[in-house]
Design a protein around this motif. Structure first.
Motif, PDB file in Angstrom:
ATOM      1  N   UNK A  99      43.351  27.936  48.745  1.00 40.44           N
ATOM      2  CA  UNK A  99      43.364  27.799  47.289  1.00 40.44           C
ATOM      3  C   UNK A  99      42.019  28.194  46.687  1.00 40.44           C
ATOM      4  N   UNK A 100      40.929  27.798  47.341  1.00 40.27           N
ATOM      5  CA  UNK A 100      39.599  28.204  46.872  1.00 40.27           C
ATOM      6  C   UNK A 100      39.472  29.729  46.894  1.00 40.27           C
ATOM      7  N   UNK A 101      40.018  30.346  47.938  1.00 40.58           N
ATOM      8  CA  UNK A 101      39.950  31.801  48.074  1.00 40.58           C
ATOM      9  C   UNK A 101      40.686  32.492  46.937  1.00 40.58           C
ATOM     10  N   UNK A 102      41.881  32.022  46.626  1.00 42.80           N
ATOM     11  CA  UNK A 102      42.675  32.649  45.573  1.00 42.80           C
ATOM     12  C   UNK A 102      42.029  32.461  44.206  1.00 42.80           C
ATOM     13  N   UNK A 103      41.452  31.288  43.978  1.00 43.09           N
ATOM     14  CA  UNK A 103      40.742  31.062  42.713  1.00 43.09           C
ATOM     15  C   UNK A 103      39.527  31.982  42.611  1.00 43.09           C
ATOM     16  N   UNK A 104      38.779  32.100  43.709  1.00 40.92           N
ATOM     17  CA  UNK A 104      37.600  32.973  43.717  1.00 40.92           C
ATOM     18  C   UNK A 104      38.005  34.432  43.515  1.00 40.92           C
ATOM     19  N   UNK A 105      39.127  34.853  44.107  1.00 41.27           N
ATOM     20  CA  UNK A 105      39.596  36.228  43.931  1.00 41.27           C
ATOM     21  C   UNK A 105      39.994  36.483  42.482  1.00 41.27           C
ATOM     22  N   UNK A 106      40.673  35.546  41.880  1.00 40.79           N
ATOM     23  CA  UNK A 106      41.077  35.687  40.466  1.00 40.79           C
ATOM     24  C   UNK A 106      39.855  35.808  39.567  1.00 40.79           C
ATOM     25  N   UNK A 107      38.886  34.946  39.808  1.00 42.09           N
ATOM     26  CA  UNK A 107      37.686  34.963  38.977  1.00 42.09           C
ATOM     27  C   UNK A 107      36.791  36.171  39.258  1.00 42.09           C
ATOM     28  N   UNK A 108      36.895  36.716  40.470  1.00 43.24           N
ATOM     29  CA  UNK A 108      36.012  37.811  40.848  1.00 43.24           C
ATOM     30  C   UNK A 108      36.642  39.190  40.772  1.00 43.24           C
ATOM     31  N   UNK A 109      37.802  39.298  40.131  1.00 43.09           N
ATOM     32  CA  UNK A 109      38.477  40.587  40.054  1.00 43.09           C
ATOM     33  C   UNK A 109      37.620  41.665  39.398  1.00 43.09           C
ATOM     34  N   UNK A 110      36.809  41.271  38.424  1.00 43.45           N
ATOM     35  CA  UNK A 110      35.986  42.262  37.730  1.00 43.45           C
ATOM     36  C   UNK A 110      34.929  42.865  38.641  1.00 43.45           C
ATOM     37  N   UNK A 111      34.619  42.169  39.759  1.00 36.87           N
ATOM     38  CA  UNK A 111      33.624  42.683  40.702  1.00 36.87           C
ATOM     39  C   UNK A 111      34.265  43.536  41.805  1.00 36.87           C
ATOM     40  N   UNK A 112      35.574  43.547  41.868  1.00 34.22           N
ATOM     41  CA  UNK A 112      36.276  44.310  42.912  1.00 34.22           C
ATOM     42  C   UNK A 112      36.326  45.777  42.500  1.00 34.22           C
ATOM     43  N   UNK A 113      35.505  46.585  43.150  1.00 32.09           N
ATOM     44  CA  UNK A 113      35.386  47.996  42.794  1.00 32.09           C
ATOM     45  C   UNK A 113      36.333  48.885  43.584  1.00 32.09           C
ATOM     46  N   UNK A 114      37.136  48.314  44.475  1.00 26.81           N
ATOM     47  CA  UNK A 114      38.138  49.029  45.269  1.00 26.81           C
ATOM     48  C   UNK A 114      37.517  50.023  46.248  1.00 26.81           C
TER      49      UNK A 114
END
Length: 345
Positions: free
Chosen positions: A47-62
């Motif tokens: 759950x912590x991972x999914x929350x962190x991924x949601x909040x960090x989407x803007x940093x995901x440069x692909x």
């Protein structure tokens, strides 16, 4: 397709985010379990991972795949969790009888089993020359417990390389270290596990045939419910062990196990036991229930997971957490009438 889903998720589309992470959710849960050894902790860190991924989407440069990005978040969340584990180690239960002296003390008191029902929902990974362990070997209790004895970075390096098949460079990027650090951690981790597991997992697995997978648990359950200590001892290997997380007690060898079984058997003598079959970590398992004399329903008394090797029982792990049964879809109570019906046939 992925670019469009990422763009929609970044704009706040929760459905797009669910579409993005959905294919990896169960795999991440198992990854967290391997690193942490605890089903409860794995659920929390996922759950912590999914929350962190949601909040960090803007940093995901692909620049990396979605899979690698999520595994990077999950791995580092697990490592952070391990650093704080001193505050999360479950208290050791007080036995209702006087147990004999243990053979050794286990520090892995947080170990929990993993339901096969969840493993069945995962695709069997394709053969990969970079992967040392198949799905079955990499979730066996002995392997997961062995991982818990390693330093956290060694555990992560071994799982990323030998279980998930990441390259050394990819594992280094996930961990935020150099490839040289990963190579050193991996070499030490492999050497330590080899000492703990001198027999190759695949050889251990193929030494147990389908009939033994069925017969041994049945014979164990019948002898256990009858309090037949000699019958139980005949099923054990010479180096068999009995562990009881979250209690630190470990009994190794038939003589030590027999002493414990006799002491616990005297306490159970006025009680009715029921065993309901299930599967955990690709191993035979039982939900265990106990009832006071004359009671029609037996209440949860933890779980038992069996480790089979070469037609014998190499290990019995008796989990003392009653809450585990619900995680395996087992009932909150079991009728004592026809208690032996709980033995698999």
């Amino acid at each position: 397709m992925t670019d469009d889903v990422v763009a929609r998720a970044r704009s706040g589309d929760e459905q797009a985010f669910a579409e993005l992470v959905g294919p990896y959710r169960r795999k991440l849960h198992l990854h967290c379990y391997r690193l942490l050894g605890s089903l409860t902790d794995a659920e929390d860190v996922l759950q912590e991972t999914l929350v962190a991924a949601w909040r960090g989407l803007h940093e995901f440069q692909q620049r990396a795949s979605v899979r690698t990005w999520l595994y990077r978040i999950a791995t580092n969340r697990c490592l952070n969790h391990v650093r704080d584990r001193a505050r999360r180690v479950p208290p050791s239960p007080v036995p209702p009888f006087d147990p004999p002296a243990r053979t050794r003390r286990s520090e892995i008191t947080w170990l929990q089993p993993y339901p096969d029902a969840l493993l069945d929902q995962l695709p069997q990974p394709a053969s990969d020359p970079e992967t040392r362990y198949g799905l079955r070997e990499s979730v066996e209790l002995a392997f997961v417990a062995g991982l818990q004895r390693l330093p956290p970075r060694q555990t992560a390096a071994l799982v990323l390389r030998d279980v998930l098949g990441y390259s050394t460079a990819e594992a280094a990027a996930i961990l935020g270290v150099t490839p040289t650090v990963v190579k050193g951690a991996l070499q030490r981790a492999r050497a330590t596990l080899a000492q703990d597991r001198p027999t190759e997992p695949s050889a251990e697995r193929t030494a147990v045939g389908p009939q033994e997978e069925q017969d041994l648990p049945h014979r164990f359950a019948a002898a256990f419910l009858a309090g037949d200590v000699p019958g139980l001892l005949r099923l054990l290997t010479d180096d068999a062990w009995l562990a009881m997380p979250p209690a630190p007690h470990v009994y190794r060898g038939p003589a030590a196990i027999a002493a414990f079984l006799r002491a616990s058997g005297e306490w159970r003598d006025r009680r009715t036991g029921v065993l309901l079959p299930t599967r955990a970590n690709r191993q035979p398992a039982f939900g265990y229930y106990l009832a006071e004399g004359g009671e029609p329903l037996a209440r949860p008394a933890g779980m038992v997971v069996l480790t089979l090797r070469a037609g014998r029982l190499a290990g019995v792990t008796r989990f003392l957490d009653d809450r585990l049964l619900a995680r395996f879809g087992l009932p909150a109570a079991a009728p004592t009438a026809g208690a032996r019906d709980g033995v698999p046939t």
